[in-house]
Design a protein around this motif. Structure first.
Motif, PDB file in Angstrom:
ATOM      1  N   ALA B 153      16.068 -11.832 -18.807  1.00 34.02           N
ATOM      2  CA  ALA B 153      15.923 -11.261 -20.150  1.00 34.02           C
ATOM      3  C   ALA B 153      16.130 -12.327 -21.217  1.00 34.02           C
ATOM      4  N   GLN B 154      15.942 -13.584 -20.878  1.00 36.83           N
ATOM      5  CA  GLN B 154      16.219 -14.658 -21.837  1.00 36.83           C
ATOM      6  C   GLN B 154      14.966 -15.320 -22.394  1.00 36.83           C
ATOM      7  N   GLY B 155      13.793 -14.897 -21.973  1.00 37.50           N
ATOM      8  CA  GLY B 155      12.631 -15.685 -22.378  1.00 37.50           C
ATOM      9  C   GLY B 155      11.390 -14.894 -22.699  1.00 37.50           C
ATOM     10  N   LEU B 156      10.264 -15.556 -22.506  1.00 37.33           N
ATOM     11  CA  LEU B 156       8.971 -15.043 -22.955  1.00 37.33           C
ATOM     12  C   LEU B 156       8.557 -13.728 -22.281  1.00 37.33           C
ATOM     13  N   PRO B 157       8.711 -13.563 -20.949  1.00 42.94           N
ATOM     14  CA  PRO B 157       8.302 -12.287 -20.349  1.00 42.94           C
ATOM     15  C   PRO B 157       9.116 -11.101 -20.878  1.00 42.94           C
ATOM     16  N   ALA B 158      10.389 -11.335 -21.181  1.00 39.50           N
ATOM     17  CA  ALA B 158      11.204 -10.248 -21.736  1.00 39.50           C
ATOM     18  C   ALA B 158      10.705  -9.905 -23.142  1.00 39.50           C
ATOM     19  N   LEU B 159      10.392 -10.929 -23.943  1.00 40.30           N
ATOM     20  CA  LEU B 159       9.851 -10.672 -25.282  1.00 40.30           C
ATOM     21  C   LEU B 159       8.530  -9.909 -25.185  1.00 40.30           C
ATOM     22  N   GLU B 160       7.710 -10.339 -24.226  1.00 32.38           N
ATOM     23  CA  GLU B 160       6.413  -9.674 -24.069  1.00 32.38           C
ATOM     24  C   GLU B 160       6.592  -8.199 -23.728  1.00 32.38           C
TER      25      GLU B 160
END
Lengths: 407, 356
Positions: B153-160
């Motif tokens: 949950a720290q990066g781009l896939p979580a933001l997406e």
């Protein structure tokens, strides 16, 4: 180190006849250790089979514990053979049958409804033990009779790697059950009555027993195949012996790939970052500390050319270390010292786990001491990989490692 | 064949002549060394490569900074959603070239996983995000909360997942973006601050803990580019392609936002950038031109797919174009292995692609 096929190969390019003979001896010893390791794995799997039969015949705490003990003992020689996996295409192609991981165990048996699903895998909770018919891409798959052949068919079902139907970890799940303690103490706690057809818990105890026996039979027969690969005339032995120089590089590639991409990366770093005990290698039994430790020992065995068998006898002979020492003594020493450091770090994890802090507890984000133990081992594995690369550059044909084909 | 040989000889002779006539420029690495000279100036190569890397890590740092500001403006001040989407896209495309360089600070900070947890084979991103969203709002917007949680949950896939599903975007998008920016700052500093990884590479030598020679840094870069190509061919394309009978659209990276193909393009551009401006004149002109041409061919196959990768793999007419792109990316690997590696005198080392 993942090479594409390049349409030319190098002929053996250095060495006198005497040196070539030495290299042959190193490769022979390398293959002998592999053969002994798979023989030991097979004999421990046969003991496991006896214990599983006893459990199914008379389910109870004592027979379940005996089967678990036999499984734990079976892992000791097997993990040491992992040093042979990545450098030898024959082994790498075979390995998924026995040690595939991680798994969506809900394919096999009941799981906690909140701890089994996977959006990427429609079969993550298919539960073959409870369901004699499975819906598969519009048709049905008949799982009425649970046999080794059925397990082979279910393995990597629908192209999903997490559909692990057989091998050590499937058996581990059938013996221990899910570990629902998160990063807290405790392993899986499957009751022996899951195999008791008279007082059955978990449902379908007869099918669960069939599954466990089929998976154990399959493990035994797959390990027989591995022994055959390394016996005199076996395909894996032939492949490393054909060109001993390339064989040496294959051996080193096995050590480096296991150290870096597999152990330091997939098996250790990932769990540490996710703080997720699902990501520990032996997650049902809490035996991960031993799996990692014996991987480290396996790397040392190959490098030093010495393997202590389960009966205490020793297979030893000329080693990779000897060959490297002849050409670059400092590199040979540095790599030995790296490997020793890594074994020490893995040993610290093992001792700590045996003292009561299981590997999954070390993954707790609040457990800084546990996390540091794992990180130290990761750092050691990464450091030794650099010297393994240098050894490959040193030993490869033309001293460049160029043109070596694998993967 | 004879004609080709003659032509080749002419090229070689011209090369020798120009190397003798023109003064060698270490910045460009030009004119290229005469073939057969048997030497590569690894120190010059390193100097140029570090310029490329500093530019790319700097761009990622800037993009995440902008993203973090935009997230706050969107959640707290009603800034347009398009701004946030654009900043998210720019950030992912700024990361794409860095995906090849899984060593040094990226490895030490495990940034390949924290920035872009992919492939996600067991639904970790969704689970980790649910845990974050269960926290009080003040905690969700605090990067410290994100730092203490799962890497998934720290990066781009979580933001997406926040931006392209029904999940509530605010205020978690603030916390994750702020943490992503912290990661980018750390990566830049660990690389380029005094005594950072760049200085370590510059100090290559017998007593260096990592690089015993400048050539070892070259080998690391060469391995990284090969690794980037493996990531594109085997994972970014291979995972969704599956087999003809069974494709896996939702295994495409960033399928929700449809950025899949742009990410591949940006990674290919990054590889071309390192070859053109980093390796530059330390690989022979015809070899360099050829590999860049093959990368260009991959680029144009990519542009002709005509549908998002996730849709294309499942449709026979488009699928063949995705397979064609995959073949071309593997061709780049072959060209690298045949021409570029031997030119530089290095072979690939170990990479994360060696696990399974």
């Amino acid at each position: 180190m993942k090479h594409l096929l390049i349409p030319f190969t190098f002929a053996a390019s250095f060495g006198t006849a005497a040196m070539a003979a030495d290299l042959d001896a190193v490769i022979d010893n390398y293959a002998d250790i592999a053969q002994a390791g798979y023989e030991d794995s097979l004999s421990r799997a046969q003991v496991l089979k006896t214990a599983v039969d006893a459990l199914v015949a008379a389910p109870g705490d004592a027979t379940l514990q005996a089967a678990k003990d036999a499984w734990l003992a079976a892992r000791v020689p097997y993990q040491q053979t992992e040093a042979y996996r990545f450098g030898n295409p024959q082994v790498d192609a075979w390995e998924g049958k026995v040690n595939a991981w991680p798994l969506d165990e809900g394919l096999i048996d009941y799981v906690d409804p909140l701890a089994g699903g996977n959006d990427e895998n429609p079969f993550a909770t298919a539960n073959v033990i409870a369901n004699p018919q499975l819906a598969l891409n519009g048709g049905t798959l008949d799982a009425g009779k649970i046999t080794p052949d059925l397990l082979r068919e279910l393995h990597e079902l629908d192209g999903v790697e997490a559909n692990v139907a057989a091998g050590y970890h499937a058996i581990e799940f059938l013996l221990w059950g899910q570990d629902l303690n998160g990063t807290g103490p405790g392993a899986g706690a499957r009751p022996a009555s899951d195999y008791d057809t008279a007082n059955c818990t978990g449902g379908h105890c007869d099918r669960r027993a069939d599954y466990l026996r089929a998976a154990t039979d399959l493990l035994v027969s797959d390990l027989q195949d591995a022994v055959a690969l390394w016996a005199e005339g076996g395909a894996a032995r032939a492949e490393v012996s054909e060109d001993p120089e390339q064989g040496l590089v294959m051996a080193l590639v096995g050590l480096g790939s296991l150290s870096f991409g597999e152990m330091a990366g997939d098996r250790m770093k990932l769990g540490l970052l996710l703080h997720d005990p699902e990501e520990e290698h032996d997650c049902f039994s809490d035996n991960t500390h031993n799996s990692h430790y014996y991987d480290g020992i396996g790397i040392r065995n190959v490098y030093t050319g010495r393997y202590e068998r389960i009966d205490g006898s020793v297979v030893e002979g000329p080693s990779l270390q000897d060959v490297i020492a002849e050409r670059d003594p400092a590199l040979a020493d540095n790599l030995m010292s790296d490997i020793t450091d890594t074994v020490t770090a893995l040993s610290a994890i093992k001792t700590t786990a045996e003292g009561g802090m299981a590997y999954d507890q070390m993954l707790d984000p609040g457990n800084h001491a546990g996390g540091a133990l794992i990180q130290t081992a990761i750092d050691g594995l990464t450091a030794q990989t650099r010297n393994i690369e240098r050894a490959i550059a040193l030993l490869g044909p033309n001293g460049s490692g160029e043109g070596v084909e694998f993967k | 064949m004879k004609r080709i040989l003659l032509l080749l000889t002419a090229v070689l002779m011209a090369a020798t002549a120009s190397a003798q006539e023109g003064a060698y420029s270490p910045d460009s690495g030009l004119p290229y060394w005469a073939p057969g000279r048997g030497e590569v100036d690894h120190e010059a190569l390193r100097r140029r490569a570090l310029v490329v890397l500093e530019r790319e890590f700097g761009a990622f740092n800037d993009a995440t900074g902008h993203l973090a500001q935009t997230a706050v403006a969107y959640c707290d001040a009603g800034a347009p959603r398009e701004d946030l989407i654009a900043a998210f896209r720019d950030t992912w495309l700024a990361w794409a070239p860095l995906d090849s360089y899984h060593f040094g600070p990226v490895e030490a900070n495990a940034a390949a996983l924290t920035v872009n947890f992919w492939p996600d084979k067991k639904g970790f991103v969704g689970r980790a995000l649910r845990e974050l969203l269960a926290q009080p709002p003040e905690a969700q917007r605090d990067p410290a909360t994100v730092a203490a949680g799962s890497a998934a949950a720290q990066g781009l896939p979580a933001l997406e997942m926040l931006l392209y599903t029904e999940a509530p975007e605010c205020p978690a998008v603030i916390g994750i973006s702020a943490y992503l920016h912290q990661t980018a700052e750390t990566l830049y500093a660990d690389w380029f601050d005094p005594d950072g990884w760049a200085d370590l590479a510059r100090a290559a030598g017998p007593n260096n803990p990592v690089y015993l020679s400048a050539a070892e840094f070259t080998k690391t870069l060469y391995t990284a580019l090969d690794f980037g190509l493996i990531r594109i061919a085997d994972q970014r394309l291979g995972r969704p392609l599956g087999s003809y009978e069974r494709s896996y659209p939702q295994r495409a990276e960033a399928w929700r936002s449809g950025l899949t193909v742009d990410i591949i393009g940006a990674q290919l551009d990054g590889i071309a950038d390192m070859i053109e401006h980093g390796f530059a004149g330390d690989i022979r002109e015809p070899d360099r031109a050829w590999v860049l041409q093959v990368i260009g061919q991959a680029r144009s196959r990519m542009d002709k797919i005509g549908a998002p990768i996730a849709d294309a793999v499942a449709d026979p007419a488009h699928r063949i174009r995705v397979e064609g792109l995959q073949t071309k990316v593997n061709d780049i690997r072959s060209v690298m292995a045949q021409d570029i590696g031997p030119n530089l005198g290095v072979d690939t080392g170990f990479s994360p692609a060696d696990g399974d």
